[in-house]
Design an enzyme around this catalytic site. Structure first.
Site, PDB file in Angstrom:
ATOM      1  CB  THR A  15      -0.909  -0.003   1.246  1.00 40.34           C
ATOM      2  OG1 THR A  15      -1.731  -1.155   1.166  1.00 40.34           O
ATOM      3  CG2 THR A  15      -1.776   1.235   1.324  1.00 40.34           C
ATOM      4  CG  ASP A  59      -1.261  -7.116  -2.162  1.00 39.34           C
ATOM      5  OD1 ASP A  59      -2.034  -6.141  -2.132  1.00 39.34           O
ATOM      6  OD2 ASP A  59      -1.216  -7.983  -1.265  1.00 39.34           O
ATOM      7  CB  SER A  60       2.799  -8.217   1.366  1.00 30.61           C
ATOM      8  OG  SER A  60       1.669  -8.254   2.188  1.00 30.61           O
ATOM      9  CB  SER A  61      -1.606 -11.299  -0.855  1.00 30.74           C
ATOM     10  OG  SER A  61      -2.216 -10.411   0.025  1.00 30.74           O
ATOM     11  CB  THR A 277      -1.302 -21.125  21.688  1.00 37.18           C
ATOM     12  OG1 THR A 277      -2.633 -20.726  22.031  1.00 37.18           O
ATOM     13  CG2 THR A 277      -0.397 -19.920  21.733  1.00 37.18           C
ATOM     14  CD  GLN A 278      -7.158 -22.505  17.525  1.00 35.74           C
ATOM     15  OE1 GLN A 278      -8.114 -21.834  17.906  1.00 35.74           O
ATOM     16  NE2 GLN A 278      -7.303 -23.724  17.040  1.00 35.74           N
ATOM     17  CB  CYS A 279      -3.968 -17.706  22.706  1.00 35.53           C
ATOM     18  SG  CYS A 279      -5.193 -18.732  23.483  1.00 35.53           S
TER      19      CYS A 279
HETATM   20  N1  ASP Z   1      -2.550  -5.686   0.687  1.00 32.59           N
HETATM   21  C1  ASP Z   1      -1.469  -4.830   1.055  1.00 32.59           C
HETATM   22  C2  ASP Z   1      -0.206  -5.665   1.126  1.00 32.59           C
HETATM   23  O1  ASP Z   1       0.014  -6.350   2.078  1.00 32.59           O
HETATM   24  C3  ASP Z   1      -1.740  -4.145   2.346  1.00 32.59           C
HETATM   25  C4  ASP Z   1      -0.601  -3.270   2.821  1.00 32.59           C
HETATM   26  O2  ASP Z   1       0.271  -2.865   2.074  1.00 32.59           O
HETATM   27  O3  ASP Z   1      -0.557  -2.939   3.988  1.00 32.59           O
HETATM   28  O4  ASP Z   1       0.570  -5.648   0.219  1.00 32.59           O
END
Ligand code: ASP
Length: 342
Positions: A15, A59-61, A277-279
């Site tokens: 972003t 995008d970091s995804s 842990t999920q916590c």
């Molecule tokens: N979807 C974006 C990413 O992770 C969100 C960000 O930049 O914070 O690339």
């Protein structure tokens, strides 16, 4: 006086460097050259600032271990030329990248600071400017000619965190990260206050960059009612070498025989199981309750207070390096880069 401090900025995407598409309103990465146009303040720094950008910012995804390796190699190549590094990265998977780099960069003696933003830099209310400017200041900070920070960190919304202790917990707030099991390393207010006692000691020998990661791992996130078919499908993943079992509370799970048998068979096949842990905070304590004692008994490894992000990165790192499961287990249960409390 020594030479001017130098910082290398690596723009991966996210972003912070995005603009709104005029046609469909969607956010998309833009050319890195615009970033310095957007923050003229950068030119005023008393720091020699250089910048390189991914040819195709992502995008970091879309981050994956191949990109982590590329980043580690970029730092290796430039290590002797700069005093510190700032990686601009999407916040969504920033904690994974920070964790991975922490393991890959052994004996780090210079700061590697990841930062990004929740709002694009071109937007008036952006959080990106402060994040970037302070991240650069931290990357260039020295005391008696030595770097103040010597580890992989995330700087976000006035806080500096140990990278492999962080977790993105809020998708909207500017304060998007938490380090639930470890104190912040610095706070930025009127002054930049470093928490020296919480920082890693200086590297004892030369930087060693590890570039072999094994992605043959997966996660089984438990929930009440998980079916035998679902568990079976996950543990039967082709090529699987390790499984992160995301358990309840302090490391607990169902005591159903079919469930424990499936896990025991998986371990017998040579697949490692790490209990996390999920916590959001706290630690796995196998054996505290009857519902976790059975895991201990069949050979599941307790992951202590590691985040899921750190566990993913550590497993890939350890499996990429260890010669056999015995060696991998030894590394897994050891604190390698400040990622777990032992
Ligand atoms: N979807 C974006 C990413 O992770 C969100 C960000 O930049 O914070 O690339």
């Amino acid at each position: 006086m020594g030479a001017k401090t130098s910082v290398l900025l690596i723009y991966t995407g996210g972003t912070i460097g995005m603009i709104q598409d005029a046609k469909n309103g969607q956010l998309r990465p833009f050319d890195f050259a615009h970033l310095t146009d957007q923050i003229p303040e950068l030119k005023k720094f008393d720091i020699r600032l250089s910048a390189i950008s991914f040819e195709h910012p992502i995008d970091s995804s879309d981050m994956d271990p191949t990109v982590w390796i590329k980043l580690a190699k970029m730092i290796q190549k430039n290590y002797s030329k700069y005093d510190g590094f700032v990686i601009l990265h999407g916040s969504d998977t920033m904690a994974f990248t920070a964790s991975a780099l922490s393991f890959m960069l052994e004996n780090l003696d210079k700061p590697v600071i990841l930062t990004g933003s929740q709002l694009p830099i071109g937007i008036i209310r952006t959080d990106g400017k402060e994040n970037l400017i302070t991240a650069i200041e931290i990357a260039g900070a020295k005391e008696k000619e030595r770097a103040v920070v010597r580890e992989v960190c995330i700087y976000f919304e006035y806080q500096l965190y140990r990278g492999n202790r962080t977790h993105k917990f809020n998708s909207e707030h500017f304060q998007a990260f938490q380090s639930p099991n470890y104190p912040v390393l610095a706070e930025a207010g009127v002054h930049l206050r470093y928490n020296q006692a919480a920082m890693l000691p200086a590297g004892k020998s030369k930087l060693k960059v590890h570039t072999t990661l094994d992605p043959n791992i997966t996660i089984l996130h438990l929930f009440p009612g998980v079916t035998r078919n679902a568990v079976k499908a996950i543990v039967s993943t082709r090529g699987l070498k390790a499984l992160i079992l995301l358990t309840f509370g302090s490391g607990n799970c169902s005591t159903e025989t079919w469930f424990l048998d499936l896990l025991a068979n998986t371990i017998q096949k040579g697949i490692l199981i790490l209990n996390i842990t999920q916590c959001n905070a706290g630690s796995v304590d196998q054996g505290k309750y009857e519902t976790s004692a059975s895991l201990q008994h069949i050979g599941v490894v307790g992951g202590g207070d590691m985040t899921t992000e750190a566990a993913v990165a550590k497993l890939m790192f350890v499996l990429g390096k260890a010669k056999n499961n015995k060696a991998a287990l030894k590394e897994l249960t050891r604190d390698l880069r400040g990622e777990m409390t032992t």
